[in-house]
Motif scaffolding. Structure first.
Motif, PDB file in Angstrom:
ATOM      1  N   GLU A  73      -8.019  -4.435   0.484  1.00 58.40           N
ATOM      2  CA  GLU A  73      -6.950  -4.408   1.350  1.00 58.40           C
ATOM      3  C   GLU A  73      -7.267  -3.156   2.672  1.00 58.40           C
ATOM      4  O   GLU A  73      -6.840  -3.519   3.835  1.00 58.40           O
ATOM      5  N   ALA A  74      -7.901  -2.339   2.234  1.00 60.67           N
ATOM      6  CA  ALA A  74      -8.573  -1.528   3.383  1.00 60.67           C
ATOM      7  C   ALA A  74      -9.338  -2.125   4.503  1.00 60.67           C
ATOM      8  O   ALA A  74      -9.181  -1.879   5.661  1.00 60.67           O
ATOM      9  N   GLU A  75     -10.248  -3.004   4.120  1.00 58.94           N
ATOM     10  CA  GLU A  75     -11.118  -3.837   4.956  1.00 58.94           C
ATOM     11  C   GLU A  75     -10.292  -4.667   5.879  1.00 58.94           C
ATOM     12  O   GLU A  75     -10.158  -4.651   7.311  1.00 58.94           O
ATOM     13  N   ASP A  76      -9.198  -5.359   5.283  1.00 59.35           N
ATOM     14  CA  ASP A  76      -8.012  -6.103   5.944  1.00 59.35           C
ATOM     15  C   ASP A  76      -7.505  -5.441   6.834  1.00 59.35           C
ATOM     16  O   ASP A  76      -7.160  -5.799   7.925  1.00 59.35           O
ATOM     17  N   ALA A  77      -6.995  -4.109   6.440  1.00 59.93           N
ATOM     18  CA  ALA A  77      -6.269  -3.212   7.349  1.00 59.93           C
ATOM     19  C   ALA A  77      -6.863  -2.835   8.591  1.00 59.93           C
ATOM     20  O   ALA A  77      -6.417  -2.835   9.451  1.00 59.93           O
ATOM     21  N   LEU A  78      -8.382  -2.439   8.301  1.00 55.89           N
ATOM     22  CA  LEU A  78      -9.106  -1.920   9.326  1.00 55.89           C
ATOM     23  C   LEU A  78      -9.126  -3.368  10.385  1.00 55.89           C
ATOM     24  O   LEU A  78      -9.004  -2.908  11.703  1.00 55.89           O
ATOM     25  N   ALA A  79      -9.364  -4.392   9.948  1.00 54.50           N
ATOM     26  CA  ALA A  79      -9.627  -5.553  10.911  1.00 54.50           C
ATOM     27  C   ALA A  79      -8.233  -5.866  11.658  1.00 54.50           C
ATOM     28  O   ALA A  79      -8.040  -6.101  12.657  1.00 54.50           O
ATOM     29  N   ALA A  80      -7.189  -5.696  10.683  1.00 59.84           N
ATOM     30  CA  ALA A  80      -5.894  -5.779  11.448  1.00 59.84           C
ATOM     31  C   ALA A  80      -5.486  -4.837  12.580  1.00 59.84           C
ATOM     32  O   ALA A  80      -4.969  -4.859  13.780  1.00 59.84           O
ATOM     33  N   ALA A  81      -5.990  -3.453  12.236  1.00 61.28           N
ATOM     34  CA  ALA A  81      -5.804  -2.389  13.148  1.00 61.28           C
ATOM     35  C   ALA A  81      -6.491  -2.679  14.491  1.00 61.28           C
ATOM     36  O   ALA A  81      -5.886  -2.604  15.710  1.00 61.28           O
ATOM     37  N   TYR A  82      -7.777  -3.084  14.237  1.00 65.67           N
ATOM     38  CA  TYR A  82      -8.529  -3.657  15.658  1.00 65.67           C
ATOM     39  C   TYR A  82      -7.813  -4.565  16.439  1.00 65.67           C
ATOM     40  O   TYR A  82      -8.043  -4.886  17.654  1.00 65.67           O
ATOM     41  N   ALA A  83      -7.147  -5.647  15.703  1.00 63.77           N
ATOM     42  CA  ALA A  83      -6.632  -6.691  16.207  1.00 63.77           C
ATOM     43  C   ALA A  83      -5.305  -6.585  16.558  1.00 63.77           C
ATOM     44  O   ALA A  83      -4.400  -7.532  17.292  1.00 63.77           O
ATOM     45  N   ALA A  84      -4.634  -5.296  16.457  1.00 58.25           N
ATOM     46  CA  ALA A  84      -3.302  -5.061  16.838  1.00 58.25           C
ATOM     47  C   ALA A  84      -2.895  -5.105  18.286  1.00 58.25           C
ATOM     48  O   ALA A  84      -4.106  -5.058  18.915  1.00 58.25           O
ATOM     49  N   PRO A  85      -1.813  -5.494  18.677  1.00 59.49           N
ATOM     50  CA  PRO A  85      -1.243  -5.570  19.987  1.00 59.49           C
ATOM     51  C   PRO A  85      -1.136  -4.220  20.612  1.00 59.49           C
ATOM     52  O   PRO A  85      -0.972  -4.241  21.745  1.00 59.49           O
ATOM     53  N   SER A  86      -0.906  -3.150  19.885  1.00 65.33           N
ATOM     54  CA  SER A  86      -0.818  -1.812  20.728  1.00 65.33           C
ATOM     55  C   SER A  86      -1.594  -0.678  19.690  1.00 65.33           C
ATOM     56  O   SER A  86      -1.753  -0.817  18.534  1.00 65.33           O
ATOM     57  N   GLU A  87      -1.741   0.553  20.695  1.00 62.45           N
ATOM     58  CA  GLU A  87      -2.230   1.538  19.812  1.00 62.45           C
ATOM     59  C   GLU A  87      -1.344   2.204  18.755  1.00 62.45           C
ATOM     60  O   GLU A  87      -1.895   2.423  17.789  1.00 62.45           O
ATOM     61  N   ARG A  88       0.079   1.975  18.985  1.00 54.78           N
ATOM     62  CA  ARG A  88       1.270   2.431  18.203  1.00 54.78           C
ATOM     63  C   ARG A  88       0.986   1.670  16.786  1.00 54.78           C
ATOM     64  O   ARG A  88       0.944   2.296  15.578  1.00 54.78           O
ATOM     65  N   VAL A  89       1.003   0.467  16.950  1.00 56.59           N
ATOM     66  CA  VAL A  89       0.651  -0.569  15.697  1.00 56.59           C
ATOM     67  C   VAL A  89      -0.673  -0.429  14.909  1.00 56.59           C
ATOM     68  O   VAL A  89      -0.696  -0.102  13.795  1.00 56.59           O
ATOM     69  N   ALA A  90      -1.784  -0.014  15.619  1.00 57.07           N
ATOM     70  CA  ALA A  90      -2.855  -0.099  15.032  1.00 57.07           C
ATOM     71  C   ALA A  90      -2.809   1.477  14.392  1.00 57.07           C
ATOM     72  O   ALA A  90      -3.267   1.449  13.113  1.00 57.07           O
ATOM     73  N   ARG A  91      -2.062   2.644  15.107  1.00 53.92           N
ATOM     74  CA  ARG A  91      -2.057   3.778  13.932  1.00 53.92           C
ATOM     75  C   ARG A  91      -1.111   3.791  12.860  1.00 53.92           C
ATOM     76  O   ARG A  91      -1.563   4.118  11.730  1.00 53.92           O
ATOM     77  N   LYS A  92      -0.179   2.950  12.891  1.00 54.06           N
ATOM     78  CA  LYS A  92       0.722   2.671  11.795  1.00 54.06           C
ATOM     79  C   LYS A  92       0.048   1.898  10.812  1.00 54.06           C
ATOM     80  O   LYS A  92       0.069   2.362   9.685  1.00 54.06           O
ATOM     81  N   ILE A  93      -0.929   1.060  11.124  1.00 50.75           N
ATOM     82  CA  ILE A  93      -1.433   0.116  10.085  1.00 50.75           C
ATOM     83  C   ILE A  93      -2.657   1.287   9.458  1.00 50.75           C
ATOM     84  O   ILE A  93      -2.697   1.363   8.024  1.00 50.75           O
ATOM     85  N   ILE A  94      -3.375   1.991  10.057  1.00 44.81           N
ATOM     86  CA  ILE A  94      -4.307   2.921   9.580  1.00 44.81           C
ATOM     87  C   ILE A  94      -3.554   4.047   8.502  1.00 44.81           C
ATOM     88  O   ILE A  94      -4.206   4.477   7.581  1.00 44.81           O
ATOM     89  N   ALA A  95      -2.339   4.701   9.062  1.00 43.89           N
ATOM     90  CA  ALA A  95      -1.797   5.570   8.440  1.00 43.89           C
ATOM     91  C   ALA A  95      -1.402   5.141   6.896  1.00 43.89           C
ATOM     92  O   ALA A  95      -1.327   5.810   6.101  1.00 43.89           O
ATOM     93  N   GLU A  96      -0.680   3.903   7.193  1.00 49.03           N
ATOM     94  CA  GLU A  96      -0.196   3.239   5.749  1.00 49.03           C
ATOM     95  C   GLU A  96      -1.477   3.073   4.673  1.00 49.03           C
ATOM     96  O   GLU A  96      -1.337   3.221   3.516  1.00 49.03           O
TER      97      GLU A  96
END
Length: 134
Positions: A73-96
């Protein structure tokens, strides 16, 4: 079929008798795969849990120990954060995902150790900016 083995009858004889009687009644005649060998992978070594894995695959299920599931799940979250449409979304994914990682670090479940620490949000955001050319 008798529910219990009668006293004084050897177990093997009782089981053999149950099988013989069921064959006589034709209870094995219409089973799925009757007369065919069990499918197996000739390349693979013997696995005691082959039938469990096959059932999980057939039912579309998977099981990983909690620590390994969180690693995935952490690997998938990191990939999702890198592919996020905005910095805010990337921060949210990593924080969760960091919340889940910290929970498991301090309250480890049985099984293999997690062996990871929370992501550095600022480092992930720097990498996000590099990947997005921002």
């Amino acid at each position: 079929m008798t529910e219990r083995k009668p006293p004084g009858v050897p177990f093997e004889s009782w089981v053999d008798r149950q099988i013989h009687d069921a064959q006589g009644r034709g209870e094995f005649d219409r089973l799925t795969g009757a007369g065919k060998p069990l499918p197996r992978d000739v390349e693979a070594t013997y696995d005691e849990l082959w039938w469990v894995k096959r059932k999980l695959a057939r039912e579309g299920m998977a099981f990983l120990p909690p620590a390994l599931a969180l690693r995935k799940e952490a690997e998938d979250a990191l990939a999702a954060a890198y592919a996020a449409p905005s910095e805010r979304v990337a921060r949210k994914i990593i924080a969760e995902i960091n919340v889940k990682i910290r929970d498991m670090m301090f309250k480890p479940p049985p099984g293999p150790a997690l062996g990871m620490k929370p992501y550095d949000v600022e480092e992930v955001v720097r990498e996000w900016h590099q990947r997005h050319g921002a």
